[in-house]
Scaffold this motif. Sequence first.
Motif, PDB file in Angstrom:
ATOM      1  N   GLN A  32       0.804  -1.221   0.000  1.00  0.00           N
ATOM      2  CA  GLN A  32       0.000   0.000   0.000  1.00  0.00           C
ATOM      3  C   GLN A  32       0.840   1.275   0.000  1.00  0.00           C
ATOM      4  O   GLN A  32       0.324   2.358  -0.242  1.00  0.00           O
ATOM      5  CB  GLN A  32      -0.987   0.018   1.174  1.00  0.00           C
ATOM      6  CG  GLN A  32      -0.337   0.161   2.537  1.00  0.00           C
ATOM      7  CD  GLN A  32       0.138  -1.153   3.130  1.00  0.00           C
ATOM      8  OE1 GLN A  32       0.142  -2.180   2.471  1.00  0.00           O
ATOM      9  NE2 GLN A  32       0.529  -1.113   4.384  1.00  0.00           N
ATOM     10  N   ASP A  33       2.141   1.191   0.257  1.00  0.00           N
ATOM     11  CA  ASP A  33       3.004   2.370   0.282  1.00  0.00           C
ATOM     12  C   ASP A  33       3.321   2.849  -1.140  1.00  0.00           C
ATOM     13  O   ASP A  33       3.616   2.039  -2.017  1.00  0.00           O
ATOM     14  CB  ASP A  33       4.316   2.078   1.010  1.00  0.00           C
ATOM     15  CG  ASP A  33       4.144   2.010   2.521  1.00  0.00           C
ATOM     16  OD1 ASP A  33       2.997   2.103   3.008  1.00  0.00           O
ATOM     17  OD2 ASP A  33       5.166   1.853   3.220  1.00  0.00           O
ATOM     18  N   THR A  34       3.302   4.153  -1.336  1.00  0.00           N
ATOM     19  CA  THR A  34       3.627   4.718  -2.644  1.00  0.00           C
ATOM     20  C   THR A  34       5.116   4.972  -2.799  1.00  0.00           C
ATOM     21  O   THR A  34       5.603   5.138  -3.909  1.00  0.00           O
ATOM     22  CB  THR A  34       2.860   6.032  -2.887  1.00  0.00           C
ATOM     23  OG1 THR A  34       3.171   6.948  -1.846  1.00  0.00           O
ATOM     24  CG2 THR A  34       1.360   5.776  -2.927  1.00  0.00           C
ATOM     25  N   LYS A  35       5.830   5.010  -1.701  1.00  0.00           N
ATOM     26  CA  LYS A  35       7.292   5.111  -1.716  1.00  0.00           C
ATOM     27  C   LYS A  35       7.840   3.842  -1.095  1.00  0.00           C
ATOM     28  O   LYS A  35       7.225   3.251  -0.208  1.00  0.00           O
ATOM     29  CB  LYS A  35       7.766   6.337  -0.940  1.00  0.00           C
ATOM     30  CG  LYS A  35       7.401   7.624  -1.640  1.00  0.00           C
ATOM     31  CD  LYS A  35       8.195   8.774  -1.099  1.00  0.00           C
ATOM     32  CE  LYS A  35       7.902   9.990  -1.961  1.00  0.00           C
ATOM     33  NZ  LYS A  35       8.859  11.035  -1.748  1.00  0.00           N
ATOM     34  N   GLY A  36       9.008   3.436  -1.550  1.00  0.00           N
ATOM     35  CA  GLY A  36       9.573   2.169  -1.107  1.00  0.00           C
ATOM     36  C   GLY A  36      10.388   2.239   0.169  1.00  0.00           C
ATOM     37  O   GLY A  36      11.125   1.313   0.472  1.00  0.00           O
ATOM     38  N   GLY A  37      10.263   3.301   0.933  1.00  0.00           N
ATOM     39  CA  GLY A  37      11.070   3.480   2.133  1.00  0.00           C
ATOM     40  C   GLY A  37      10.916   2.400   3.179  1.00  0.00           C
ATOM     41  O   GLY A  37      11.857   2.105   3.919  1.00  0.00           O
ATOM     42  N   ARG A  38       9.746   1.775   3.252  1.00  0.00           N
ATOM     43  CA  ARG A  38       9.554   0.713   4.252  1.00  0.00           C
ATOM     44  C   ARG A  38       9.748  -0.678   3.660  1.00  0.00           C
ATOM     45  O   ARG A  38       9.488  -1.677   4.326  1.00  0.00           O
ATOM     46  CB  ARG A  38       8.179   0.838   4.907  1.00  0.00           C
ATOM     47  CG  ARG A  38       8.033   2.137   5.685  1.00  0.00           C
ATOM     48  CD  ARG A  38       6.866   2.155   6.617  1.00  0.00           C
ATOM     49  NE  ARG A  38       5.588   1.947   5.956  1.00  0.00           N
ATOM     50  CZ  ARG A  38       4.430   1.812   6.626  1.00  0.00           C
ATOM     51  NH1 ARG A  38       4.418   1.871   7.937  1.00  0.00           N
ATOM     52  NH2 ARG A  38       3.305   1.632   5.974  1.00  0.00           N
ATOM     53  N   TYR A  39      10.238  -0.748   2.446  1.00  0.00           N
ATOM     54  CA  TYR A  39      10.616  -2.035   1.857  1.00  0.00           C
ATOM     55  C   TYR A  39      12.011  -2.341   2.409  1.00  0.00           C
ATOM     56  O   TYR A  39      12.991  -1.778   1.952  1.00  0.00           O
ATOM     57  CB  TYR A  39      10.670  -1.940   0.342  1.00  0.00           C
ATOM     58  CG  TYR A  39       9.318  -1.987  -0.344  1.00  0.00           C
ATOM     59  CD1 TYR A  39       9.096  -2.854  -1.396  1.00  0.00           C
ATOM     60  CD2 TYR A  39       8.275  -1.158   0.047  1.00  0.00           C
ATOM     61  CE1 TYR A  39       7.876  -2.889  -2.038  1.00  0.00           C
ATOM     62  CE2 TYR A  39       7.053  -1.192  -0.590  1.00  0.00           C
ATOM     63  CZ  TYR A  39       6.856  -2.058  -1.630  1.00  0.00           C
ATOM     64  OH  TYR A  39       5.645  -2.097  -2.264  1.00  0.00           O
ATOM     65  N   VAL A  40      12.080  -3.201   3.392  1.00  0.00           N
ATOM     66  CA  VAL A  40      13.347  -3.474   4.076  1.00  0.00           C
ATOM     67  C   VAL A  40      14.007  -4.684   3.425  1.00  0.00           C
ATOM     68  O   VAL A  40      13.515  -5.805   3.535  1.00  0.00           O
ATOM     69  CB  VAL A  40      13.123  -3.718   5.589  1.00  0.00           C
ATOM     70  CG1 VAL A  40      14.443  -4.016   6.285  1.00  0.00           C
ATOM     71  CG2 VAL A  40      12.433  -2.516   6.225  1.00  0.00           C
ATOM     72  N   SER A  41      15.129  -4.437   2.757  1.00  0.00           N
ATOM     73  CA  SER A  41      15.870  -5.518   2.083  1.00  0.00           C
ATOM     74  C   SER A  41      16.773  -6.241   3.065  1.00  0.00           C
ATOM     75  O   SER A  41      17.212  -5.677   4.065  1.00  0.00           O
ATOM     76  CB  SER A  41      16.723  -4.930   0.959  1.00  0.00           C
ATOM     77  OG  SER A  41      15.898  -4.338  -0.012  1.00  0.00           O
TER      78      SER A  41
END
Length: 144
Positions: A117-126
């Motif tokens: 649901q996020d429009t920016k990938g900042g909380r996509y933790v690799s």
Amino acid sequence: MAGEVGKPYTLTLAGLRELPQTSAAVKFTSAKGEQEHTYQGVLLNDVLKTAEPRFDQGKKNGQLRGFVSATGAGDYRAVFAWAEIDPAFARTQVLLAVSEDGVPFDDAAGPRLVVPQDTKGGRYVSELNQLWVGVVDPVVDGVK
């Protein structure tokens, strides 16, 4: 999995692949520009339930005082309110992804946290390497 949980445990990428999978097609903006991918993985809420988070059941909706910290490569970290990942409160499907566009992640790298649901990938933790469950009461009440 650690923190305010009854059953801390370790889960590997291989272990995640053995659990029931779901897919999410996502679009988000990152430092690399517009991204569009399909991820496959396990719902974060399902993994967290196994650890038996300890919320104060004596408080109305005690779980709403909870949060989850996800840490990845380079000590990158994102924090989620419990209500964001609990299907009883939100219609979100945060994933612990095991593959991107059909390509499995390397076992040494670990899963990726995916927030469709996020429009920016900042909380996509690799290269996710830690999930920690906590409650805000000690901070808000001034204990710490």
